[in-house]
Design an enzyme around this catalytic site. Structure first.
Site, PDB file in Angstrom:
ATOM      1  N   GLN A  62       0.838  -1.197   0.000  1.00 16.12           N
ATOM      2  CA  GLN A  62       0.000   0.000   0.000  1.00 16.12           C
ATOM      3  C   GLN A  62       0.873   1.248   0.000  1.00 16.12           C
ATOM      4  O   GLN A  62       1.200   1.806   1.047  1.00 16.12           O
ATOM      5  CB  GLN A  62      -0.959   0.020   1.192  1.00 16.12           C
ATOM      6  N   PHE A  63       1.233   1.705  -1.192  1.00 17.10           N
ATOM      7  CA  PHE A  63       2.115   2.861  -1.313  1.00 17.10           C
ATOM      8  C   PHE A  63       1.484   4.125  -0.756  1.00 17.10           C
ATOM      9  O   PHE A  63       2.184   5.073  -0.390  1.00 17.10           O
ATOM     10  CB  PHE A  63       2.548   3.078  -2.775  1.00 17.10           C
ATOM     11  N   THR A  64       0.164   4.177  -0.643  1.00 16.19           N
ATOM     12  CA  THR A  64      -0.491   5.400  -0.176  1.00 16.19           C
ATOM     13  C   THR A  64      -0.155   5.744   1.269  1.00 16.19           C
ATOM     14  O   THR A  64      -0.388   6.872   1.701  1.00 16.19           O
ATOM     15  CB  THR A  64      -2.021   5.331  -0.350  1.00 16.19           C
TER      16      THR A  64
END
Length: 147
Positions: free
Chosen positions: A79-81
């Site tokens: 989850q790069f966010t």
């Protein structure tokens, strides 16, 4: 490297566009973000931390058991966010997120280390794919781990 870890009674991840579905019962969901500059050492540290994190109750109700102690599973989802900086303006900035090549290799290393070094069963999402994650957070118990 950042992980948001939730103790769950169940979790399922679905990536419909690639026909992928994975589920776990009681265990941990780890949303993992790789940042620019993260190294293999960071990935090994994170896998050890996830494997040994004592967030499950013992017979006295204290957080003294790890996923290893329970022979449980971890649902590992990229989850790069989590790298999104929302301090300025109204749109998150993702400049600290690793490029996709580094992100994928570090996520795969965390998974590999959990399974081979720490003998923890891992289910995963699909890197760089839109996913639906359904979980039942037990407690609720949520922890942020950052290195």
């Amino acid at each position: 490297m950042i992980a948001v870890v939730q103790r769950v009674s169940s979790a399922t991840v679905l990536a419909a566009e690639v026909n992928h579905e994975a589920s776990i019962g009681a265990g941990l969901v780890a949303l993992l973000c790789v940042e620019t500059g993260d190294t293999e050492e960071d990935a090994r540290w994170m896998s050890g931390k996830l494997a040994r994190l004592r967030v499950f109750a013992d017979d006295e109700g204290k957080f003294n058991r790890s996923i290893q102690d329970l022979n449980g599973k971890i649902m590992l989802v990229s989850q790069f966010t989590l790298a999104g900086n929302c301090s300025k303006g109204n749109r998150p900035s993702f400049i600290t997120a690793a490029d996709p090549e580094l992100g994928k290799s570090m996520c795969e290393l965390v998974e590999h280390e959990l399974e081979s070094t720490h003998q923890v069963q891992v289910e995963t999402g699909v890197f760089q794919t839109t996913m639906e994650l359904t979980l039942v957070n037990e407690g609720p118990a949520t922890f942020i781990i950052q290195r």
